[in-house]
Design a protein around this motif. Structure first.
Motif, PDB file in Angstrom:
ATOM      1  N   ASP A  21      35.331  34.110  -8.997  1.00  0.00           N
ATOM      2  CA  ASP A  21      35.585  33.025  -9.940  1.00  0.00           C
ATOM      3  C   ASP A  21      35.166  31.671  -9.374  1.00  0.00           C
ATOM      4  O   ASP A  21      34.787  30.773 -10.122  1.00  0.00           O
ATOM      5  N   TYR A  22      35.248  31.522  -8.075  1.00  0.00           N
ATOM      6  CA  TYR A  22      34.880  30.256  -7.447  1.00  0.00           C
ATOM      7  C   TYR A  22      33.506  30.299  -6.788  1.00  0.00           C
ATOM      8  O   TYR A  22      33.088  29.332  -6.167  1.00  0.00           O
ATOM      9  N   ASN A  23      32.807  31.407  -6.940  1.00  0.00           N
ATOM     10  CA  ASN A  23      31.441  31.531  -6.419  1.00  0.00           C
ATOM     11  C   ASN A  23      31.317  31.166  -4.943  1.00  0.00           C
ATOM     12  O   ASN A  23      30.393  30.462  -4.536  1.00  0.00           O
ATOM     13  N   PHE A  24      32.258  31.642  -4.143  1.00  0.00           N
ATOM     14  CA  PHE A  24      32.182  31.394  -2.712  1.00  0.00           C
ATOM     15  C   PHE A  24      31.005  32.147  -2.106  1.00  0.00           C
ATOM     16  O   PHE A  24      30.689  33.256  -2.516  1.00  0.00           O
ATOM     17  N   THR A  25      30.400  31.535  -1.117  1.00  0.00           N
ATOM     18  CA  THR A  25      29.336  32.211  -0.374  1.00  0.00           C
ATOM     19  C   THR A  25      29.984  33.258   0.542  1.00  0.00           C
ATOM     20  O   THR A  25      31.192  33.190   0.813  1.00  0.00           O
ATOM     21  N   PRO A  26      29.191  34.197   1.033  1.00  0.00           N
ATOM     22  CA  PRO A  26      29.753  35.169   1.989  1.00  0.00           C
ATOM     23  C   PRO A  26      30.398  34.472   3.195  1.00  0.00           C
ATOM     24  O   PRO A  26      31.457  34.895   3.660  1.00  0.00           O
ATOM     25  N   ARG A  27      29.803  33.409   3.686  1.00  0.00           N
ATOM     26  CA  ARG A  27      30.358  32.698   4.842  1.00  0.00           C
ATOM     27  C   ARG A  27      31.683  32.033   4.468  1.00  0.00           C
ATOM     28  O   ARG A  27      32.623  32.043   5.259  1.00  0.00           O
ATOM     29  N   LYS A  39      33.791  33.044   2.202  1.00  0.00           N
ATOM     30  CA  LYS A  39      34.789  34.123   2.109  1.00  0.00           C
ATOM     31  C   LYS A  39      35.264  34.534   3.492  1.00  0.00           C
ATOM     32  O   LYS A  39      36.461  34.724   3.715  1.00  0.00           O
ATOM     33  N   GLU A  40      34.328  34.670   4.406  1.00  0.00           N
ATOM     34  CA  GLU A  40      34.656  35.062   5.776  1.00  0.00           C
ATOM     35  C   GLU A  40      35.568  34.016   6.422  1.00  0.00           C
ATOM     36  O   GLU A  40      36.590  34.341   7.020  1.00  0.00           O
ATOM     37  N   LEU A  41      35.196  32.761   6.267  1.00  0.00           N
ATOM     38  CA  LEU A  41      35.971  31.671   6.842  1.00  0.00           C
ATOM     39  C   LEU A  41      37.375  31.616   6.223  1.00  0.00           C
ATOM     40  O   LEU A  41      38.364  31.453   6.934  1.00  0.00           O
ATOM     41  N   LEU A  42      37.459  31.790   4.915  1.00  0.00           N
ATOM     42  CA  LEU A  42      38.753  31.783   4.230  1.00  0.00           C
ATOM     43  C   LEU A  42      39.656  32.902   4.741  1.00  0.00           C
ATOM     44  O   LEU A  42      40.858  32.714   4.912  1.00  0.00           O
ATOM     45  N   SER A 102      29.658  25.521  14.919  1.00  0.00           N
ATOM     46  CA  SER A 102      30.393  24.355  15.405  1.00  0.00           C
ATOM     47  C   SER A 102      31.642  24.121  14.555  1.00  0.00           C
ATOM     48  O   SER A 102      31.724  24.563  13.401  1.00  0.00           O
ATOM     49  N   GLU A 103      32.581  23.422  15.151  1.00  0.00           N
ATOM     50  CA  GLU A 103      33.797  23.073  14.409  1.00  0.00           C
ATOM     51  C   GLU A 103      33.450  22.182  13.222  1.00  0.00           C
ATOM     52  O   GLU A 103      34.074  22.273  12.164  1.00  0.00           O
ATOM     53  N   ASN A 104      32.434  21.358  13.373  1.00  0.00           N
ATOM     54  CA  ASN A 104      32.003  20.514  12.261  1.00  0.00           C
ATOM     55  C   ASN A 104      31.483  21.358  11.095  1.00  0.00           C
ATOM     56  O   ASN A 104      31.742  21.051   9.931  1.00  0.00           O
ATOM     57  N   THR A 105      30.776  22.442  11.404  1.00  0.00           N
ATOM     58  CA  THR A 105      30.292  23.340  10.352  1.00  0.00           C
ATOM     59  C   THR A 105      31.463  24.004   9.636  1.00  0.00           C
ATOM     60  O   THR A 105      31.434  24.173   8.412  1.00  0.00           O
ATOM     61  N   VAL A 106      32.500  24.351  10.376  1.00  0.00           N
ATOM     62  CA  VAL A 106      33.706  24.900   9.752  1.00  0.00           C
ATOM     63  C   VAL A 106      34.285  23.868   8.782  1.00  0.00           C
ATOM     64  O   VAL A 106      34.647  24.203   7.656  1.00  0.00           O
ATOM     65  N   LYS A 107      34.351  22.617   9.204  1.00  0.00           N
ATOM     66  CA  LYS A 107      34.867  21.549   8.337  1.00  0.00           C
ATOM     67  C   LYS A 107      34.027  21.412   7.074  1.00  0.00           C
ATOM     68  O   LYS A 107      34.567  21.204   5.983  1.00  0.00           O
ATOM     69  N   VAL A 108      32.711  21.536   7.217  1.00  0.00           N
ATOM     70  CA  VAL A 108      31.819  21.451   6.055  1.00  0.00           C
ATOM     71  C   VAL A 108      32.118  22.590   5.083  1.00  0.00           C
ATOM     72  O   VAL A 108      32.219  22.376   3.867  1.00  0.00           O
ATOM     73  N   HIS A 109      32.277  23.804   5.607  1.00  0.00           N
ATOM     74  CA  HIS A 109      32.604  24.952   4.743  1.00  0.00           C
ATOM     75  C   HIS A 109      33.969  24.754   4.077  1.00  0.00           C
ATOM     76  O   HIS A 109      34.122  25.045   2.884  1.00  0.00           O
ATOM     77  N   LEU A 110      34.953  24.276   4.826  1.00  0.00           N
ATOM     78  CA  LEU A 110      36.275  24.043   4.245  1.00  0.00           C
ATOM     79  C   LEU A 110      36.209  22.984   3.147  1.00  0.00           C
ATOM     80  O   LEU A 110      36.827  23.142   2.092  1.00  0.00           O
ATOM     81  N   SER A 111      35.454  21.942   3.386  1.00  0.00           N
ATOM     82  CA  SER A 111      35.293  20.899   2.369  1.00  0.00           C
ATOM     83  C   SER A 111      34.685  21.475   1.104  1.00  0.00           C
ATOM     84  O   SER A 111      35.092  21.131  -0.010  1.00  0.00           O
ATOM     85  N   SER A 112      33.725  22.357   1.269  1.00  0.00           N
ATOM     86  CA  SER A 112      33.096  23.005   0.125  1.00  0.00           C
ATOM     87  C   SER A 112      34.110  23.877  -0.637  1.00  0.00           C
ATOM     88  O   SER A 112      34.170  23.850  -1.862  1.00  0.00           O
ATOM     89  N   ILE A 113      34.910  24.629   0.102  1.00  0.00           N
ATOM     90  CA  ILE A 113      35.943  25.468  -0.521  1.00  0.00           C
ATOM     91  C   ILE A 113      36.941  24.600  -1.275  1.00  0.00           C
ATOM     92  O   ILE A 113      37.295  24.885  -2.421  1.00  0.00           O
ATOM     93  N   VAL A 165      41.120  21.392  -4.739  1.00  0.00           N
ATOM     94  CA  VAL A 165      42.294  21.081  -3.926  1.00  0.00           C
ATOM     95  C   VAL A 165      41.917  20.081  -2.837  1.00  0.00           C
ATOM     96  O   VAL A 165      40.736  19.842  -2.588  1.00  0.00           O
ATOM     97  N   LYS A 166      42.946  19.528  -2.192  1.00  0.00           N
ATOM     98  CA  LYS A 166      42.706  18.519  -1.163  1.00  0.00           C
ATOM     99  C   LYS A 166      42.954  19.013   0.254  1.00  0.00           C
ATOM    100  O   LYS A 166      42.520  18.387   1.207  1.00  0.00           O
ATOM    101  N   ASN A 167      43.701  20.125   0.393  1.00  0.00           N
ATOM    102  CA  ASN A 167      44.049  20.587   1.733  1.00  0.00           C
ATOM    103  C   ASN A 167      44.428  22.065   1.714  1.00  0.00           C
ATOM    104  O   ASN A 167      44.458  22.700   0.648  1.00  0.00           O
ATOM    105  N   LYS A 168      44.732  22.586   2.889  1.00  0.00           N
ATOM    106  CA  LYS A 168      45.057  24.002   3.042  1.00  0.00           C
ATOM    107  C   LYS A 168      46.309  24.386   2.262  1.00  0.00           C
ATOM    108  O   LYS A 168      46.348  25.451   1.638  1.00  0.00           O
TER     109      LYS A 168
END
Length: 100
Positions: A9-15, A17-20, A39-50, A56-59
């Motif tokens: 429903d949210y069209n998450f990429t495979p990455r 989904k994995e990160l989530l 990198s931790e920055n890349t994780v932040k980018v993926h989280l921002s995208s999610i 939503v604004k946070n975890k």
């Protein structure tokens, strides 16, 4: 699995989904970065995208959304047996968070 409907429903990429998956199991951004070899920055980018995709604004808001989604969209029985819901509930319990 019920969580696949949420992912689709949210069209998450495979990455994403994995990160989530790691996020709901309680891994830190740093740990996720090490596990995935990014990198931790890349994780932040993926989280921002999610967060952006789900509105939503946070975890905490994300976990609330997941819980509500599975109750309202997938019915109580799916919610009770979903692995993702169990992981979210464990995280909520561990962090003393009650969702109304």
């Amino acid at each position: 699995m019920p969580e696949e409907a949420f992912f689709e429903d949210y069209n998450f990429t495979p990455r994403e989904k994995e990160l989530l998956g790691y996020l709901v199991r309680g891994y830190s951004r740093k740990d996720i970065a090490e596990i995935l070899g990014i990198s931790e920055n890349t994780v932040k980018v993926h989280l921002s995208s999610i967060y952006r995709q789900t509105g939503v604004k946070n975890k905490n808001e994300l976990f609330k959304l997941i819980s509500e989604y599975q109750v309202t969209r997938l019915d109580y029985n799916s919610y009770a047996f979903s692995a993702l819901s169990c992981l979210v509930k464990d995280w909520q319990d561990k962090n003393g968070i009650k969702l109304s």
